[in-house]
Design an enzyme around this catalytic site. Structure first.
Site, PDB file in Angstrom:
ATOM      1  N   ASN A   7      43.254  45.855  27.089  1.00  0.00           N
ATOM      2  CA  ASN A   7      43.071  44.411  26.924  1.00  0.00           C
ATOM      3  C   ASN A   7      41.626  44.216  26.476  1.00  0.00           C
ATOM      4  OD1 ASN A   7      42.768  41.675  27.159  1.00  0.00           O
ATOM      5  ND2 ASN A   7      43.662  41.530  29.211  1.00  0.00           N
ATOM      6  N   LYS A  14      39.525  45.880  29.381  1.00  0.00           N
ATOM      7  CA  LYS A  14      40.235  46.296  30.598  1.00  0.00           C
ATOM      8  C   LYS A  14      41.220  47.366  30.172  1.00  0.00           C
ATOM      9  CE  LYS A  14      40.483  41.810  32.929  1.00  0.00           C
ATOM     10  NZ  LYS A  14      41.358  40.695  33.248  1.00  0.00           N
ATOM     11  N   ARG A  90      47.054  44.161  24.271  1.00  0.00           N
ATOM     12  CA  ARG A  90      47.286  42.728  24.448  1.00  0.00           C
ATOM     13  C   ARG A  90      46.743  42.011  23.206  1.00  0.00           C
ATOM     14  NH1 ARG A  90      43.965  38.278  27.847  1.00  0.00           N
ATOM     15  NH2 ARG A  90      45.463  36.615  27.551  1.00  0.00           N
ATOM     16  N   HIS A 179      49.410  33.094  27.693  1.00  0.00           N
ATOM     17  CA  HIS A 179      49.663  33.796  28.963  1.00  0.00           C
ATOM     18  C   HIS A 179      51.135  34.214  29.085  1.00  0.00           C
ATOM     19  CE1 HIS A 179      46.124  31.320  30.738  1.00  0.00           C
ATOM     20  NE2 HIS A 179      45.684  32.537  30.452  1.00  0.00           N
ATOM     21  N   HIS A 205      50.036  29.823  36.195  1.00  0.00           N
ATOM     22  CA  HIS A 205      49.049  30.917  36.051  1.00  0.00           C
ATOM     23  C   HIS A 205      47.656  30.301  36.137  1.00  0.00           C
ATOM     24  CE1 HIS A 205      47.515  34.739  34.077  1.00  0.00           C
ATOM     25  NE2 HIS A 205      46.502  33.902  33.880  1.00  0.00           N
ATOM     26  N   GLY A 207      43.948  31.461  36.339  1.00  0.00           N
ATOM     27  CA  GLY A 207      42.855  32.449  36.298  1.00  0.00           C
ATOM     28  C   GLY A 207      41.639  31.741  35.744  1.00  0.00           C
ATOM     29  N   ARG A 238      37.025  25.272  30.506  1.00  0.00           N
ATOM     30  CA  ARG A 238      37.706  24.470  29.475  1.00  0.00           C
ATOM     31  C   ARG A 238      38.237  23.181  30.101  1.00  0.00           C
ATOM     32  NH1 ARG A 238      41.558  29.372  27.511  1.00  0.00           N
ATOM     33  NH2 ARG A 238      40.303  30.729  28.825  1.00  0.00           N
ATOM     34  N   GLY A 329      45.657  31.482  41.611  1.00  0.00           N
ATOM     35  CA  GLY A 329      47.005  31.259  42.145  1.00  0.00           C
ATOM     36  C   GLY A 329      47.347  32.233  43.265  1.00  0.00           C
ATOM     37  N   GLU A 381      49.805  42.000  33.989  1.00  0.00           N
ATOM     38  CA  GLU A 381      50.017  41.938  32.538  1.00  0.00           C
ATOM     39  C   GLU A 381      50.009  43.339  31.930  1.00  0.00           C
ATOM     40  OE1 GLU A 381      46.953  38.865  32.748  1.00  0.00           O
ATOM     41  OE2 GLU A 381      47.931  37.907  31.037  1.00  0.00           O
TER      42      GLU A 381
HETATM   43  P1  ADP Z   1      41.174  36.106  34.042  1.00  0.00           P
HETATM   44  O1  ADP Z   1      41.769  34.903  33.377  1.00  0.00           O
HETATM   45  O2  ADP Z   1      39.795  36.416  33.538  1.00  0.00           O
HETATM   46  O3  ADP Z   1      42.097  37.313  34.095  1.00  0.00           O
HETATM   47  P2  ADP Z   1      41.529  36.031  36.919  1.00  0.00           P
HETATM   48  O4  ADP Z   1      43.008  35.974  36.943  1.00  0.00           O
HETATM   49  O5  ADP Z   1      40.872  37.273  37.390  1.00  0.00           O
HETATM   50  O6  ADP Z   1      40.943  35.595  35.520  1.00  0.00           O
HETATM   51  O7  ADP Z   1      40.992  34.804  37.820  1.00  0.00           O
HETATM   52  C1  ADP Z   1      39.649  34.473  37.915  1.00  0.00           C
HETATM   53  C2  ADP Z   1      39.499  33.295  38.873  1.00  0.00           C
HETATM   54  O8  ADP Z   1      40.084  33.638  40.136  1.00  0.00           O
HETATM   55  C3  ADP Z   1      38.051  32.893  39.151  1.00  0.00           C
HETATM   56  O9  ADP Z   1      37.909  31.487  39.071  1.00  0.00           O
HETATM   57  C4  ADP Z   1      37.860  33.342  40.584  1.00  0.00           C
HETATM   58  O10 ADP Z   1      36.961  32.507  41.241  1.00  0.00           O
HETATM   59  C5  ADP Z   1      39.239  33.161  41.181  1.00  0.00           C
HETATM   60  N1  ADP Z   1      39.409  33.950  42.403  1.00  0.00           N
HETATM   61  C6  ADP Z   1      39.421  35.298  42.523  1.00  0.00           C
HETATM   62  N2  ADP Z   1      39.521  35.643  43.845  1.00  0.00           N
HETATM   63  C7  ADP Z   1      39.578  34.472  44.539  1.00  0.00           C
HETATM   64  C8  ADP Z   1      39.673  34.139  45.932  1.00  0.00           C
HETATM   65  N3  ADP Z   1      39.748  35.090  46.864  1.00  0.00           N
HETATM   66  N4  ADP Z   1      39.711  32.838  46.270  1.00  0.00           N
HETATM   67  C9  ADP Z   1      39.643  31.872  45.335  1.00  0.00           C
HETATM   68  N5  ADP Z   1      39.544  32.112  44.014  1.00  0.00           N
HETATM   69  C10 ADP Z   1      39.510  33.390  43.621  1.00  0.00           C
END
Ligand code: ADP
Length: 394
Positions: A7, A14, A90, A179, A205, A207, A238, A329, A381
């Site tokens: 990725n 990654k 990806r 996604h 989703h 993230g 965003r 999530g 993913e």
């Molecule tokens: P990406 O879209 O880069 O793959 P991720 O799925 O890793 O992103 O999600 C990143 C988000 O998840 C960040 O906003 C981070 O703060 C949040 N996050 C990760 N661990 C926790 C946690 N334990 N509690 C709350 N938010 C979290």
């Protein structure tokens, strides 16, 4: 078959090496901050966990470091580069050209390049990953898995914007959806878990990028992002949905250039713009201390998700389950609680103690009286990309 999944992002790569069909994870890792002096390389196998800082100027150099690690006499997991039979990539934007995973050909690369105008933050680095992998793994098949592919089933009434038809027909201005690899993976897991023959599911989703998909019988029928991965939910940096007249006001009355507007809405907005941080963990900590900006930002975030749940219940005329996935999530009980509170009209009732439990497994967090299942499904993913690459080659 050993499949290396890559990725490749704008400043990160990654990777996971997955044995198929057993789905055994041989190693995984991440290079962050490519182009900076202190790039971080992390690498994990069943027996080692490494992290080092290095100057990694380009993706090519990053991928070479990954190859060195895979082959390393002490910490490596393969002896010869030929043991990697396929590399799954990806790719964020496949436009309307790909409803399925594709073997990389010169034509496929040309298309990925063509769609870079629609995903300027993602497609160029995805393509860079493919070009470098072709050099580094000359014996492997290169496979592209598109984030947009899962959404090719969205019907025209949800796919078209209400602008003159020629923009849709000739310019391809429409909802594409993103996604998709994650929404497909978690909705299939949920359907298998719930043992439903017919299903109406909302996949959420959350993230750094955030999106929601209405999934009927395993197929995407509507989605919160559109032409580019920028609208819909409030994200890390965003804005998500915003009245487009704000853009004209910024340009015509406040003197912003279009580039500045783009920067504002994609890099300085969302949770970042509302609180000064794009990391939900920091925002939650501040909210717990009583920071009113952070409390309001979390409420706004959950409110937007609720609005989409309402929309999708109407679109699907029913709801069997909602799924929370990705970093926020899967981990933020606070956001899940805010979203699921006062949703009994829709038959959603959260079990608060189950919501607080921590686990890396698929879990059900609704109460026993909830008509709708509320699931936390860890996304993967990379595994989905490996599954699709394996499916294409066998
Ligand atoms: P990406 O879209 O880069 O793959 P991720 O799925 O890793 O992103 O999600 C990143 C988000 O998840 C960040 O906003 C981070 O703060 C949040 N996050 C990760 N661990 C926790 C946690 N334990 N509690 C709350 N938010 C979290």
């Amino acid at each position: 078959m050993n499949i290396l999944v890559i990725n490749s992002g704008s400043s990160s790569i990654k990777f996971q090496l997955i044995q198929m069909p057993s789905e055994a994870l041989l190693c995984s890792g991440l290079i962050e901050r490519i182009g900076e002096k202190d790039a971080i390389l992390s690498y994990i196998t069943n027996t080692v966990k490494l992290q080092k800082t290095d100057y990694i100027s380009k993706h090519k150099q990053g991928l070479n470091k990954i190859v060195d690690l895979l082959l390393d006499a002490e910490n490596g997991v393969i002896k010869n580069i030929k043991e990697i039979e396929a590399v799954g990539h990806r790719v964020v934007h496949g436009g309307n050209s790909f409803s399925n995973t594709a073997l990389v050909t010169p034509e496929v690369k040309r298309k990925i390049q063509e769609f870079a105008v629609l995903a300027p933050l993602h497609n160029p680095s995805n393509l860079e990953g493919i070009l470098v992998a072709e050099e580094d793994f000359p014996f492997a098949k290169q496979i592209a898995v598109f984030d947009t592919a899962f959404h090719q089933t969205i019907p025209e009434k949800a796919r078209k914007y209400a602008i003159p038809n020629n923009f849709y027909e000739e310019q391809g201005i429409q909802v594409y959806g993103f996604h998709g690899t994650s929404h497909k993976y978690v909705s299939e897991k949920a359907i298998a878990y719930l043992q439903l023959e017919k299903s109406k599911i909302i996949s959420i989703h959350l993230g750094n990028g955030c999106s929601m998909t209405a999934v009927v019988n395993g197929k995407s029928v509507d989605h919160s992002m559109g032409f580019a991965p920028s609208n819909g939910l409030i994200m890390g940096s965003r804005s998500g949905d915003i009245d487009h007249s704000v853009i004209f006001y910024l340009v015509d009355s406040l003197g912003y250039s279009l580039e500045e507007v783009n920067n504002l809405l994609t890099k300085e907005s969302g949770m970042q713009g509302l609180t000064g941080s794009n990391d939900l963990r920091d925002i939650e900590k501040e909210a717990e201390k009583g920071n009113s900006e952070c409390i309001l930002a979390l409420e706004m975030n959950a409110y937007r998700i609720k609005k989409f749940i309402g929309t999708y219940v109407a679109v699907m005329n029913g709801l069997d389950a909602i799924i929370f996935t990705a970093g926020i999530g899967e981990n933020s009980s606070m956001i899940r609680k805010l979203v699921c509170t006062d949703m009994d009209f829709f038959g959603i009732d959260l079990d608060e103690s189950k919501n607080e439990e921590k686990s890396q497994e698929l879990r059900e967090i609704n109460s026993s009286i909830s008509k709708v299942k509320v699931l936390v499904v860890p996304t993967n993913e990379e595994l989905e990309i490996a599954k699709q690459a394996f499916g294409l080659l066998t």
